[in-house]
Structures are given as structure tokens and as C-alpha cells.
Write a protein that holds these residues in place. Structure first.
Motif, PDB file in Angstrom:
ATOM      1  N   THR A 118       0.754  -1.175   0.043  1.00  0.00           N
ATOM      2  CA  THR A 118      -0.185   0.062   0.104  1.00  0.00           C
ATOM      3  C   THR A 118       0.746   1.413   0.217  1.00  0.00           C
ATOM      4  OG1 THR A 118      -1.621  -1.038   1.339  1.00  0.00           O
ATOM      5  CG2 THR A 118      -1.889   1.027   1.224  1.00  0.00           C
ATOM      6  N   VAL A 119       2.043   1.177   0.964  1.00  0.00           N
ATOM      7  CA  VAL A 119       2.743   2.416   0.753  1.00  0.00           C
ATOM      8  C   VAL A 119       3.520   2.493  -0.374  1.00  0.00           C
ATOM      9  CG1 VAL A 119       4.647   3.377   2.032  1.00  0.00           C
ATOM     10  CG2 VAL A 119       3.067   2.332   3.476  1.00  0.00           C
TER      11      VAL A 119
ATOM     12  N   ALA B  12       1.196   4.096  -3.223  1.00  0.00           N
ATOM     13  CA  ALA B  12       1.214   5.447  -2.898  1.00  0.00           C
ATOM     14  C   ALA B  12       2.329   6.165  -3.121  1.00  0.00           C
ATOM     15  CB  ALA B  12       0.718   5.514  -1.452  1.00  0.00           C
TER      16      ALA B  12
ATOM     17  N   SER C 219      -1.017   6.265   7.581  1.00  0.00           N
ATOM     18  CA  SER C 219      -2.260   5.736   7.018  1.00  0.00           C
ATOM     19  C   SER C 219      -2.878   7.086   6.648  1.00  0.00           C
ATOM     20  CB  SER C 219      -2.822   4.963   7.948  1.00  0.00           C
ATOM     21  OG  SER C 219      -2.309   3.601   7.964  1.00  0.00           O
TER      22      SER C 219
ATOM     23  N   ILE D 285      -1.504   8.855   3.734  1.00  0.00           N
ATOM     24  CA  ILE D 285      -1.906   8.156   2.323  1.00  0.00           C
ATOM     25  C   ILE D 285      -3.373   8.778   1.998  1.00  0.00           C
ATOM     26  CG2 ILE D 285      -2.478   6.208   1.425  1.00  0.00           C
ATOM     27  CD1 ILE D 285      -0.094   4.723   2.637  1.00  0.00           C
ATOM     28  N   LYS D 286      -4.102   9.145   2.933  1.00  0.00           N
ATOM     29  CA  LYS D 286      -5.500   9.495   2.674  1.00  0.00           C
ATOM     30  C   LYS D 286      -5.318  10.756   1.799  1.00  0.00           C
ATOM     31  CE  LYS D 286      -7.539   6.769   6.083  1.00  0.00           C
ATOM     32  NZ  LYS D 286      -8.241   6.714   7.512  1.00  0.00           N
TER      33      LYS D 286
ATOM     34  N   LEU E 133       7.001   8.546   3.239  1.00  0.00           N
ATOM     35  CA  LEU E 133       6.677   7.182   2.554  1.00  0.00           C
ATOM     36  C   LEU E 133       7.917   6.307   2.540  1.00  0.00           C
ATOM     37  CD1 LEU E 133       3.682   7.813   0.410  1.00  0.00           C
ATOM     38  CD2 LEU E 133       3.712   7.390   2.606  1.00  0.00           C
TER      39      LEU E 133
END
Length: 371
Positions: free
Chosen positions: A11-12, A15, A314, A317-318, A361
């Protein structure tokens, strides 16, 4: 547990790739909405056209290069092509902020002569405050002019100029440069650190003998959350044990204070101790990157700070739009005695917003690989 970590890493990484691609393609912002304002009014709300994309030579682009440099040689081709394009345009005057790209470019032999020339500019020609600090002069209305801030020290200076001086001093074994860099870090922490709050003020003015409004600015603090552990790392065993321990304790105090006032979202307000000021992404990303640096170097306890970082990652990332644009980034912020000036800084896509997100990140991934 391993499967969970792998999913989070994917996920990281996803992104991160989006943010990098957007940084490289980020272009000049449309400033038509600000055309009716005077230059002074534009600057008061943070509209500096050179801050938005990568097609300039100044500190936002320097932070961009630094963010990309975390990944070894992966972005060498882009970094060198960026440098050649900017060199072909003609460089701006050396100042506190325009030094920043050299923090990365000094690793390439093609730019050795330029780096040595600009180190000499720092040592010999930069304006000094009382106590021999680097006065925070920046680029003016054109790249051939300067905006001077007489007798002022700013939190930004450690990252923008002093880290380059440190890295060059280590590379060339030049004690004069290392001594100067160490002195500047000690001077800036002495005058900017509030011992009761554990946070850094935006600046200090020797003319008024005060901290210019006593503002705990988020992004300003992030330059030191990142800058102090990086400085210690660059100095290595050349840093006196007592100085090293002093800086680590200052850094740890700041991180402890930052965590205490962190918003429930995992981010921080643009004025750190004012919950009515907006949550700001670039400073929050810089703070998290700095905490990862501290954990990686053993200054901070993993059990305490890793969960904090993971929550913040988290949330960060949003703040990344579908095209990779980092949202809720405050524009360029001049020092002020008025808190409302910080609250009224415009929100726009910025090269340094992309870059500080890349730092956060990237450090999260690198830290995970080192476990």
C-alpha cells in the motif's frame, strides 16, 4: 503478522509511486486568481510561483531531489537531467534556500566544481547575524535578487544550507566547514528551541531580541525533526560526544512534545499548539520522516513510536489524490508576528508537499526493510 506487513508495504509503495510520478510532472500552478493582488499581498498568503513545480532551482525542488535520493541510483537519470536543464537557464543567486539542491547534486561528480564554489559562497559571502549566524536571505522577485531578513535566524536554515555544508565538510575532510556547520546547528537550536514546550519557534530576530511572534510552525519544526538526526548521521564519529548527546536530547524532547499535541487523525496543525489552525500535510510528513530517522538511528524507542508512525502514514496516504497530488499543503510561509497570517496561507499542490510525502513514505519502507 508477516502477511499484514507485506500488505501495508504494498500500500505504501503504491502510494509512493503515485506521488513520485506526480512530483516529476508537477507544473506551474495557474495563478490567475491572484493576479489582482499586489506582490506583497501575494507573498502574505504564500503565492510564490517558483514553489509549485520542479521547473525552478530553489528549496522546494531541492527537497524534491533529496526525497528521490533516498532510493539509491533509481532516479539518477531524472536528477541529472533536471540539473542540466536548470543549469542551462542560468542559476539564481546563492542564498540560504538555493543551496538546497546541492545537498543531492554533490553526490554526482559532474557538479563538484559548482558545489565547491557555493561552499565558498556560504563561508565567505553569506550575510551573518549577531552571534555569527547565517542570516535567512532568500530569492527575491527575480532569481538575480535577494529578499533579506536582517538579523533573523529561521528554522529552515539547518536543512536548506547547513546539511549541505556538513556533508561537504565530511566528504572533503574540511574541519572549517564541519566546525561552521556544527556551530550553526548549535546556534539555531539555542535560539529557536523553547525548553518549556519542547518545540521550535519559526525564527529569532536579533534586532527585537525575540522569537518573532512565538509561533510553533508545523513545517518549520519538521525541518529540525528531520535535520537534527540527519546532521548527526552526516557528522558520524567526527561529532564530539557531548555535542551529539546534547542534540539527541533536544531532538527527543521535541519528538515527545510533538506526539503529545498530535491530532487524533495522526497529523499536526499548521500552528502546532492551535487546534483552530488547519491540519497541514507537508509538515506532518516531515515530522514522521524525522521520527523514522530517529528510530532507525536508535534515538527513539520502536515500541513507543512505531505505532504512532504507522497511524500517521495511514492518514498521510489519505491525503494523496488519485493522480498522486499531495493535498492540504500550505504554500510558502514567511515569518510573521501574527498567527492569523499562518492560518491564511493558501493550500496548493507544492513540489515540497510531494517531496516531504516521499520522505515519509520512503522512510517507512526503508525502516520496514531494516527490521
Amino acid at each position: 503478522m508477516l502477511e499484514i506487513v507485506e500488505v501495508q508495504s504494498k500500500t505504501v509503495q503504491k502510494a509512493l509511486d503515485k506521488v513520485v510520478n506526480q512530483l516529476i510532472s508537477l507544473d506551474q500552478v495557474d495563478g490567475k486568481e491572484f493576479e489582482a493582488l499586489s506582490v506583497k499581498e501575494q507573498q502574505k498568503i504564500g503565492f510564490f510561483s517558483r514553489d509549485f513545480g520542479m521547473k525552478h532551482w530553489d528549496w522546494p525542488q531541492g527537497i524534491g531531489l533529496f526525497g528521490l535520493s533516498q532510493f539509491g541510483s533509481k532516479y539518477d537519470s531524472y536528477i541529472k537531467s533536471w540539473a542540466e536543464e536548470e543549469l542551462s537557464k542560468g542559476l539564481p543567486l546563492p542564498n540560504i534556500n538555493t543551496i538546497c539542491p546541492l545537498l543531492t547534486l554533490m553526490d554526482y561528480p559532474e557538479y563538484e566544481e559548482l558545489c565547491l564554489k557555493w561552499v565558498d559562497e556560504i563561508i565567505s559571502n553569506f550575510d551573518r547575524t549577531k552571534k555569527n549566524g547565517f542570516q535567512h536571505n532568500t530569492t527575491g522577485l527575480t532569481k538575480d535578487s535577494l529578499t533579506k531578513n536582517p538579523e533573523q535566524l529561521w528554522a529552515d536554515t539547518v536543512f536548506m544550507t547547513v546539511l549541505f555544508l556538513t556533508k561537504m565538510g565530511r566528504k572533503y575532510q574540511n574541519q572549517t566547514w564541519l566546525d561552521e556547520a556544527t556551530y550553526q546547528v548549535l546556534l539555531h537550536t539555542t535560539y529557536l528551541f523553547d525548553r518549556s514546550e519542547g518545540l521550535f519557534y519559526h525564527g529569532w530576530d536579533f534586532n527585537s531580541n525575540d522569537n518573532v511572534g512565538n509561533i510553533f510552525w508545523c513545517r518549520g519544526n519538521s525541518w529540525l525533526t528531520m535535520g537534527i538526526p540527519i546532521f548527526i548521521d552526516y557528522m558520524g564519529d567526527l561529532l564530539a560526544v557531548g555535542v551529539r548527546q546534547y542534540l539527541i536530547e533536544i531532538y527527543k524532547s521535541q519528538v515527545e512534545s510533538l506526539v503529545k499535541i498530535q491530532d487524533n487523525s495522526g497529523l499536526w496543525h499548521t500552528i502546532l499548539d492551535d487546534s483552530k489552525s488547519y491540519l497541514e500535510t507537508s509538515g506532518s510528513a516531515g515530522i514522521i520522516a524525522g521520527i523514522y530517522y530517529g528510530m532507525s538511528n536508535g534515538y527513539l524507542e520502536k515500541a513507543i513510536y512505531q505505532p504512532i508512525c504507522e497511524k500517521s502514514i495511514s492518514s498521510l496516504i489519505k491525503k494523496i489524490d488519485t493522480d498522486g497530488t499531495v493535498l492540504n499543503v500550505s504554500a510558502g510561509t514567511c515569518i510573521s508576528r501574527n498567527k492569523n497570517d499562518y492560518k491564511n496561507i493558501i493550500i496548493k499542490p507544492m513540489a515540497y508537499g510531494q517531496a516531504l510525502m516521499i520522505c515519509a513514505l520512503g522512510q517507512a519502507l526503508l525502516y520496514g526493510e531494516g527490521e
